[in-house]
Design a protein around this motif. Structure first.
Motif, mmCIF file in Angstrom:
data_model
loop_
_atom_site.group_PDB
_atom_site.id
_atom_site.type_symbol
_atom_site.label_atom_id
_atom_site.label_comp_id
_atom_site.label_asym_id
_atom_site.label_seq_id
_atom_site.Cartn_x
_atom_site.Cartn_y
_atom_site.Cartn_z
ATOM 1 N N ASP A 188 0.864 -1.363 0.065
ATOM 2 C CA ASP A 188 0.174 -0.113 -0.006
ATOM 3 C C ASP A 188 0.929 1.155 0.001
ATOM 4 O O ASP A 188 1.750 1.234 0.898
ATOM 5 N N SER A 189 0.644 2.320 -0.948
ATOM 6 C CA SER A 189 1.576 3.271 -1.152
ATOM 7 C C SER A 189 0.825 4.552 -1.807
ATOM 8 O O SER A 189 -0.235 4.340 -2.151
ATOM 9 N N ASP A 190 1.337 5.501 -2.076
ATOM 10 C CA ASP A 190 0.737 6.768 -2.713
ATOM 11 C C ASP A 190 1.652 7.071 -3.737
ATOM 12 O O ASP A 190 1.441 8.035 -4.734
ATOM 13 N N ASN A 191 2.985 6.437 -3.877
ATOM 14 C CA ASN A 191 3.748 6.818 -4.869
ATOM 15 C C ASN A 191 5.030 5.587 -5.178
ATOM 16 O O ASN A 191 5.779 5.708 -4.226
ATOM 17 N N ILE A 192 4.756 4.851 -6.187
ATOM 18 C CA ILE A 192 5.550 4.048 -6.492
ATOM 19 C C ILE A 192 6.170 3.808 -7.901
ATOM 20 O O ILE A 192 5.398 4.115 -8.991
ATOM 21 N N LYS A 193 7.326 3.457 -8.105
ATOM 22 C CA LYS A 193 7.717 3.127 -9.550
ATOM 23 C C LYS A 193 8.038 1.535 -9.570
ATOM 24 O O LYS A 193 8.788 0.994 -8.862
ATOM 25 N N TYR A 194 7.590 1.037 -10.778
ATOM 26 C CA TYR A 194 7.763 -0.432 -10.940
ATOM 27 C C TYR A 194 8.481 -0.873 -12.188
ATOM 28 O O TYR A 194 8.149 -0.213 -13.334
ATOM 29 N N ASN A 195 9.563 -1.220 -11.779
ATOM 30 C CA ASN A 195 10.415 -1.756 -13.142
ATOM 31 C C ASN A 195 10.138 -3.306 -13.435
ATOM 32 O O ASN A 195 10.024 -4.295 -12.822
ATOM 33 N N THR A 196 9.264 -3.248 -14.791
ATOM 34 C CA THR A 196 8.495 -4.386 -15.145
ATOM 35 C C THR A 196 9.690 -5.521 -15.660
ATOM 36 O O THR A 196 9.133 -6.524 -15.629
ATOM 37 N N GLU A 197 10.760 -5.133 -15.990
ATOM 38 C CA GLU A 197 11.905 -6.221 -16.276
ATOM 39 C C GLU A 197 12.485 -6.770 -14.937
ATOM 40 O O GLU A 197 12.595 -8.025 -14.845
ATOM 41 N N SER A 198 12.818 -6.051 -14.097
ATOM 42 C CA SER A 198 13.440 -6.436 -12.925
ATOM 43 C C SER A 198 12.361 -6.802 -11.800
ATOM 44 O O SER A 198 12.753 -7.640 -10.763
ATOM 45 N N GLU A 199 11.408 -6.248 -11.911
ATOM 46 C CA GLU A 199 10.273 -6.610 -11.067
ATOM 47 C C GLU A 199 10.416 -6.139 -9.772
ATOM 48 O O GLU A 199 10.036 -6.508 -8.786
ATOM 49 N N ILE A 200 11.371 -4.783 -9.828
ATOM 50 C CA ILE A 200 11.596 -4.188 -8.213
ATOM 51 C C ILE A 200 10.718 -2.962 -8.332
ATOM 52 O O ILE A 200 10.357 -2.353 -9.140
ATOM 53 N N ILE A 201 10.068 -2.794 -6.979
ATOM 54 C CA ILE A 201 9.280 -1.690 -6.800
ATOM 55 C C ILE A 201 10.077 -0.605 -6.216
ATOM 56 O O ILE A 201 10.716 -0.958 -4.986
ATOM 57 N N TYR A 202 10.146 0.744 -6.359
ATOM 58 C CA TYR A 202 10.670 1.802 -5.940
ATOM 59 C C TYR A 202 9.653 2.736 -5.310
ATOM 60 O O TYR A 202 8.773 3.144 -6.128
#
Length: 523
Positions: A188-202
């Protein structure tokens, strides 16, 4: 004649220049020409009577523009522009790998822009974006929405009110009411970036991640949805039903259980009522091992009192007894509790049994008494007096007046503590006592006695009764007859300056000692 020749010289260059321009015109025209929308297929084509310069295409429409193919039930095209309004089962294919589906699409080929409306799906390899309205920048391959959307891949599902999908960068940016989940976690968050290749959430801003073992919270950092690794910053916490970890930064790996915490670390164990603090912590949640350094502090708390302990290094680990933890403190140990204080080189604490073992020059203070030996054990009992066990070269000192000390010495001793006060002591082997006799609260002399086994009872911090198990030897000397040697037993060492006087005083630098837990302690 002169004028004619002059005019001829000027006219020739002009003709050549004009001829050059004429020859170049086809190249300029070709460079500036734009590819127009092509109608590849339609069941019918009707001129629209209501919209100027528009024609309507019906039934199994296929339209092409540059590398874009569009399929739909019906469409409008517009003369003099590359606009297409498509309706019904719209499917746009760009570059073979990207597919856009919707019930309605407004396409502007001049701007390389499309707006898709109703039942929108954007497919990019194994990534699918679902939303109701999507604006798609086809030149830069960016899709964005502000009316709730969802991105799904083989592992994760992420939803938000507002989102942008940068296909070339393989980044999806979610803001406002972000929720993500898989079979391994929820977020749960209000601001994330998701790398669809590495599948890492920032993420930035308050974010909560729940996996099968723990809940993670932070306001900055990243989380690997495949491995469970995380780097948590800005007010990070990792907690479950029995433990809480807080620090300035927490690095965590769910797969192997390893964790590192830095800066004002707090590790609390609710079941054992303990807190470990420090500036650097390494731990493993699978083995339940933790090592704390840099301002390390251990706290054991209950309803009535708390023990505060400091050492250069603290280690916590599970014992062989289920539900019990062991705390080991190394190098320069100092601790404070309201009823007892102490120092030693190293210490072991068994949480369930409330057993504390002190090694290498341990010294305890309780009320007026100072207790020392080669090794000391303290045992807290719930429904019985607490015990203090002293092994080898045991010594108890209590200052009665300036320069006057009651003293008890022996091989081993067992002491019993009631309500925080030393109540009685049993001396086993080589017992010696030196104490000041009183009459009507006035000191009248000094008793000195020896016996292999002695039992001593205290009252108000003073020796009240002494029972000698074997015939003692000794004498009572008046104060005026005492020499300096008479006033102290051998190996007397009053160390009151080392006594911790508060929970903050445990960080005071002690005298240098040789750090080591004995082999017996490790066993």
């Amino acid at each position: 004649m002169h004028t004619s020749r002059f005019n001829t010289k000027i006219a020739a260059p002009c003709r050549n220049f004009i001829l050059g321009l004429i020859l170049l015109l086809p190249f300029f025209s070709s460079a500036q020409e734009k590819k127009e929308v092509e109608i590849l297929q339609a069941g019918a084509l009707v001129q629209s009577p209501h919209i100027a310069n528009a024609q309507r295409l019906l039934n199994d429409v296929i339209i092409k523009h540059q590398d874009v193919l569009m399929y739909c039930d019906s469409a409008y095209t517009y003369e003099g522009s590359n606009r297409v309004d498509a309706f019904g089962h719209v499917h746009i294919n760009q570059g073979d790998t990207l597919h856009l589906y919707a019930q309605k699409v407004f396409y502007d080929g001049d701007r390389s822009f499309a707006q898709a409306i109703h039942d929108v799906e954007l497919h990019n390899k194994d990534i699918i974006l679902y939303t109701d309205t999507l604006d798609y920048d086809m030149e830069n391959d960016i899709g964005y929405y502000d009316c709730f959307g969802k991105i799904v891949d083989s592992t994760n599902t992420l939803t938000s009110k507002v989102g942008k999908y940068y296909m070339n960068d393989k980044i999806a940016h979610f803001t406002d009411s972000v929720i993500g989940f898989s079979d391994k976690y929820t977020i749960d968050s209000d601001n994330i970036k998701y790398n669809t290749e590495s599948e890492i959430i920032y993420f930035e801003g308050p974010t909560t991640i729940r996996d099968s073992a723990n809940t993670l919270y932070a306001e900055d950092g990243w989380y690997n949805t495949i491995t469970g690794e995380a780097d948590l910053k800005e007010s990070p916490e990792v907690y479950n039903e029995t433990q809480l970890l807080k620090a300035k930064q927490i690095i965590y790996n769910k797969e192997n259980g390893d964790g590192f915490a830095y800066g004002n670390v707090l590790l609390e164990d609710y079941e054992n009522r303990t807190i470990v603090r420090g500036n650097s912590v390494q731990y493993n949640e699978l083995t339940e091992l933790a090592t704390v350094t840099d301002s390390a502090m251990f706290i054991s708390y209950n309803e009535t009192d708390s023990l505060f302990l400091h050492a250069d290094t603290l280690r916590t680990m599970p014992d062989t007894v289920e539900g019990e933890n062991i705390v080991k403190a190394y190098y320069g140990v100092r601790f404070y509790r309201s009823d007892v204080q102490g120092i030693c080189d190293s210490l072991i604490y068994f949480t369930k049994d409330s057993l504390v073992q002190l090694f290498r020059n341990p010294v305890l203070w309780s009320e007026m008494q100072q207790l020392s030996a080669e090794r000391i054990e303290m045992i807290q009992h719930t429904n019985a007096p607490d015990q203090i066990l002293m092994y080898k070269n045991s010594f108890i000192i209590a200052e009665q007046d300036s320069g006057m000390f009651d003293q008890i010495k022996g091989k081993d001793m067992v002491g019993y503590v009631i309500n925080g006060e030393l109540n009685n002591i049993n001396v086993d082997g080589n017992g010696q006592t030196l104490y000041y006799a009183r009459e009507d609260k006035e000191i009248i002399g000094m008793n000195r006695a020896e016996s292999s086994n002695i039992s001593i009872r205290f009252k108000d911090g003073q020796i009240h009764k002494i029972a000698f198990m074997k015939q003692p030897t000794g004498e009572l000397k008046p104060l005026l007859d005492l020499t300096e040697n008479d006033r102290k037993l051998s190996d007397f060492k009053w160390q009151i300056d080392l006594r911790p006087v508060s929970k903050d005083d445990i960080f005071r630098e002690p005298k240098t000692q040789t750090p080591e837990i004995t082999e017996a302690a490790e066993k």
